[in-house]
Scaffold this motif. Structure first.
Motif, mmCIF file in Angstrom:
data_model
loop_
_atom_site.group_PDB
_atom_site.id
_atom_site.type_symbol
_atom_site.label_atom_id
_atom_site.label_comp_id
_atom_site.label_asym_id
_atom_site.label_seq_id
_atom_site.Cartn_x
_atom_site.Cartn_y
_atom_site.Cartn_z
ATOM 1 N N VAL A 118 2.855 19.402 28.543
ATOM 2 C CA VAL A 118 3.288 18.736 27.242
ATOM 3 C C VAL A 118 1.938 18.132 26.382
ATOM 4 C CG1 VAL A 118 4.822 16.935 26.229
ATOM 5 C CG2 VAL A 118 5.709 18.380 28.010
ATOM 6 N N ASN A 119 2.010 18.259 25.234
ATOM 7 C CA ASN A 119 0.834 17.235 24.503
ATOM 8 C C ASN A 119 1.637 16.602 23.386
ATOM 9 O OD1 ASN A 119 1.388 19.484 22.450
ATOM 10 N ND2 ASN A 119 -0.898 19.183 21.710
ATOM 11 N N THR A 120 2.749 16.673 22.885
ATOM 12 C CA THR A 120 3.520 15.999 22.037
ATOM 13 C C THR A 120 4.907 15.640 22.465
ATOM 14 O OG1 THR A 120 2.125 17.265 20.131
ATOM 15 C CG2 THR A 120 4.672 16.126 19.613
ATOM 16 N N VAL A 121 5.278 14.363 22.221
ATOM 17 C CA VAL A 121 6.631 13.940 22.492
ATOM 18 C C VAL A 121 7.300 13.613 21.341
ATOM 19 C CG1 VAL A 121 7.786 12.397 23.967
ATOM 20 C CG2 VAL A 121 5.976 13.321 24.787
ATOM 21 N N ILE A 122 8.561 13.998 21.211
ATOM 22 C CA ILE A 122 9.190 13.377 19.710
ATOM 23 C C ILE A 122 10.453 12.619 20.589
ATOM 24 C CG2 ILE A 122 8.652 15.459 18.320
ATOM 25 C CD1 ILE A 122 11.241 16.694 18.936
ATOM 26 N N ARG A 123 11.041 11.706 19.615
ATOM 27 C CA ARG A 123 11.948 10.826 20.128
ATOM 28 C C ARG A 123 13.287 11.354 19.213
ATOM 29 N NH1 ARG A 123 11.938 5.072 21.515
ATOM 30 N NH2 ARG A 123 13.997 4.268 21.394
ATOM 31 N N LYS A 124 14.258 11.240 20.156
ATOM 32 C CA LYS A 124 15.652 11.712 19.874
ATOM 33 C C LYS A 124 17.022 11.179 20.386
ATOM 34 C CE LYS A 124 14.622 16.777 18.295
ATOM 35 N NZ LYS A 124 14.974 18.165 18.426
ATOM 36 N N ASP A 125 17.648 10.536 19.589
ATOM 37 C CA ASP A 125 18.769 9.800 20.178
ATOM 38 C C ASP A 125 18.287 8.895 21.415
ATOM 39 O OD1 ASP A 125 20.429 10.865 18.239
ATOM 40 O OD2 ASP A 125 20.734 12.650 19.527
ATOM 41 N N ARG A 126 17.362 8.176 21.411
ATOM 42 C CA ARG A 126 16.776 7.162 22.408
ATOM 43 C C ARG A 126 16.432 8.144 23.564
ATOM 44 N NH1 ARG A 126 17.401 2.020 22.041
ATOM 45 N NH2 ARG A 126 17.330 1.742 24.128
ATOM 46 N N LYS A 127 16.144 9.142 23.324
ATOM 47 C CA LYS A 127 15.369 10.134 24.392
ATOM 48 C C LYS A 127 14.070 10.701 24.010
ATOM 49 C CE LYS A 127 19.782 11.126 26.575
ATOM 50 N NZ LYS A 127 20.891 12.203 27.078
ATOM 51 N N PHE A 128 13.234 10.943 24.933
ATOM 52 C CA PHE A 128 12.138 11.617 24.806
ATOM 53 C C PHE A 128 11.877 13.253 25.175
ATOM 54 C CE2 PHE A 128 9.471 7.507 25.127
ATOM 55 C CZ PHE A 128 9.379 7.410 23.574
ATOM 56 N N PHE A 129 11.544 13.950 24.091
ATOM 57 C CA PHE A 129 11.519 15.308 24.665
ATOM 58 C C PHE A 129 10.046 15.844 24.290
ATOM 59 C CE2 PHE A 129 15.769 14.531 23.499
ATOM 60 C CZ PHE A 129 16.498 15.141 24.385
ATOM 61 N N GLY A 130 9.451 16.748 25.237
ATOM 62 C CA GLY A 130 8.360 17.218 24.919
ATOM 63 C C GLY A 130 7.955 18.526 24.417
ATOM 64 N N LEU A 131 6.956 18.921 23.719
ATOM 65 C CA LEU A 131 6.749 19.773 23.116
ATOM 66 C C LEU A 131 5.028 20.356 23.401
ATOM 67 C CD1 LEU A 131 7.552 18.987 19.341
ATOM 68 C CD2 LEU A 131 9.064 20.047 21.176
ATOM 69 N N ASN A 132 4.599 21.349 23.290
ATOM 70 C CA ASN A 132 3.245 21.747 23.310
ATOM 71 C C ASN A 132 2.827 22.431 21.986
ATOM 72 O OD1 ASN A 132 0.601 22.776 24.124
ATOM 73 N ND2 ASN A 132 0.914 21.784 26.090
ATOM 74 N N THR A 133 1.745 22.044 21.419
ATOM 75 C CA THR A 133 1.302 22.559 20.135
ATOM 76 C C THR A 133 -0.131 23.137 20.255
ATOM 77 O OG1 THR A 133 0.167 20.438 19.279
ATOM 78 C CG2 THR A 133 2.678 20.826 18.944
ATOM 79 N N ASP A 134 -0.770 22.999 21.611
ATOM 80 C CA ASP A 134 -1.959 23.260 21.680
ATOM 81 C C ASP A 134 -2.340 24.838 21.335
ATOM 82 O OD1 ASP A 134 -3.345 20.983 22.289
ATOM 83 O OD2 ASP A 134 -2.823 21.134 24.519
ATOM 84 N N GLY A 135 -1.540 25.715 22.015
ATOM 85 C CA GLY A 135 -1.680 27.149 21.920
ATOM 86 C C GLY A 135 -1.709 27.522 20.368
ATOM 87 N N ASP A 136 -0.561 27.148 19.664
ATOM 88 C CA ASP A 136 -0.400 27.418 18.399
ATOM 89 C C ASP A 136 -1.521 26.749 17.411
ATOM 90 O OD1 ASP A 136 1.938 29.249 18.623
ATOM 91 O OD2 ASP A 136 3.212 27.206 18.646
ATOM 92 N N GLY A 137 -1.842 25.711 17.735
ATOM 93 C CA GLY A 137 -2.987 24.849 17.220
ATOM 94 C C GLY A 137 -4.447 25.792 16.976
ATOM 95 N N PHE A 138 -4.460 26.426 18.146
ATOM 96 C CA PHE A 138 -5.970 27.204 18.430
ATOM 97 C C PHE A 138 -5.592 28.663 17.498
ATOM 98 C CE2 PHE A 138 -7.837 30.918 19.869
ATOM 99 C CZ PHE A 138 -9.389 30.424 20.009
ATOM 100 N N VAL A 139 -4.373 29.146 17.669
ATOM 101 C CA VAL A 139 -4.158 30.560 16.860
ATOM 102 C C VAL A 139 -4.337 30.323 15.268
ATOM 103 C CG1 VAL A 139 -2.592 32.293 16.271
ATOM 104 C CG2 VAL A 139 -2.789 31.691 18.694
ATOM 105 N N GLN A 140 -3.851 28.894 14.855
ATOM 106 C CA GLN A 140 -4.088 28.632 13.374
ATOM 107 C C GLN A 140 -5.548 28.639 13.039
ATOM 108 O OE1 GLN A 140 -1.459 25.792 11.701
ATOM 109 N NE2 GLN A 140 0.121 26.395 12.753
ATOM 110 N N SER A 141 -6.190 27.950 14.126
ATOM 111 C CA SER A 141 -7.648 27.873 13.819
ATOM 112 C C SER A 141 -8.388 29.133 13.684
ATOM 113 C CB SER A 141 -8.418 26.828 14.574
ATOM 114 O OG SER A 141 -9.801 27.065 14.689
ATOM 115 N N LEU A 142 -8.012 30.247 14.885
ATOM 116 C CA LEU A 142 -8.388 31.525 14.835
ATOM 117 C C LEU A 142 -8.334 32.350 13.421
ATOM 118 C CD1 LEU A 142 -9.840 33.653 16.509
ATOM 119 C CD2 LEU A 142 -7.653 34.334 17.691
ATOM 120 N N LEU A 143 -7.026 32.235 13.082
ATOM 121 C CA LEU A 143 -6.434 32.990 11.739
ATOM 122 C C LEU A 143 -7.522 32.703 10.562
ATOM 123 C CD1 LEU A 143 -2.576 32.967 12.245
ATOM 124 C CD2 LEU A 143 -4.182 34.943 12.690
#
Length: 275
Positions: free
Chosen positions: A86-111
């Motif tokens: 996980v590299n990104t955490v968002i808050r929803k209804d007093r809870k934390f949920f994890g995402l990962n944006t690293d791979g998509d970030g790289f591909v956007q750069s590659l494009l």
């Protein structure tokens, strides 16, 4: 109440994430702040509890916590699950949920380099960053991907998960001239005097060499590839695009990535990519 965000890691003083997100908040007229927080591994559970209690709207996660944080979150998305990081955490209804944006970030750069979808791609490394990139390449319909790692079994396992091929480092060195894009995902190269992750003597001069490291902006791998006449792509683009995806998740607004790439590059005292 003014929203606030953070980045946690150990160490954390070197991070440019506060500069990036604070700039985007100002550019988008958002009343929010973003702070770096050093969290030692032993304190990670308490840190997550404190961030929730004190009302953090979200935060980024960097080394060494990307995998260790997962048990302390209420859930993670499919991408973070497949990467086990996980590299990104968002808050929803007093809870934390994890995402990962690293791979998509790289591909956007590659494009931004306008690669062909049938390009032959070599990914060096099979760690967390390589996992994210390989899964993202697959989602973006890059189907000709090979993974090389010093521990061959790890490359083989990741290749099986992402419908890629696997090679030993020795095989990759021997066949390097067959690849159009070579992506360096290991920690080798963070220091100027470190050796390259593999010999690039067989790399073809019209190949694209990419590194996920953004500081130093010109790693030994990129310098060696440039000396052979190759095009290079530094880790600045990946850093900015992964941050932009997180920013949009938090705020619903798309930040100016092109301007930020220029600002980060100037801050690091280097020249950016695509050359």
């Amino acid at each position: 109440m003014k929203k606030w965000y953070a980045v946690i890691g150990d160490p954390i003083a070197h991070s440019l994430s506060p500069f990036m997100h604070e700039t985007w908040f100002k550019e988008n007229g958002i009343e929010a702040s973003y702070i770096p927080v050093r969290v030692e591994p032993a304190d990670l559970a308490k840190a997550c509890e404190s961030l929730l209690l004190m009302g953090a709207s979200g935060f980024n996660v960097t080394l060494p916590h990307k995998q260790a944080i997962i048990p302390f979150l209420s859930g993670i998305d499919e991408t973070a699950g497949s990467m086990n990081a996980v590299n990104t955490v968002i808050r929803k209804d007093r809870k934390f949920f994890g995402l990962n944006t690293d791979g998509d970030g790289f591909v956007q750069s590659l494009l931004t380099t306008e690669p062909e979808r049938d390009a032959k791609i070599l990914v060096i490394g099979a760690g967390g960053a390589a996992r994210g990139i390989c899964f993202a390449l697959s989602r973006a319909n890059f189907e000709n991907v090979t993974i090389a790692n010093r521990t061959y079994r790890r490359a083989e396992e990741l290749a099986e998960e992402t419908d890629a091929s696997a090679m030993t480092i020795a095989e990759a060195e021997e066949n390097l001239g067959n690849f159009d894009i070579v992506i360096q995902t290991t920690s080798v190269g963070l220091a100027e005097d470190e050796a390259l992750p593999l010999s690039i003597s067989n790399m073809k001069s019209d190949a694209l060499a990419a590194d996920i490291v953004y500081n130093p902006i010109e790693t030994p791998f990129l310098k060696a590839a440039e000396a052979k006449g190759c095009r290079t792509l530094s880790g600045v683009g990946m850093f900015v695009y992964q941050g932009a995806i997180a920013f949009e998740q938090w705020t619903g607004k798309k930040p100016d990535t092109e301007k930020m790439i220029q600002l980060i590059t100037e801050t690091l005292g280097g020249n950016y990519v695509n050359r």
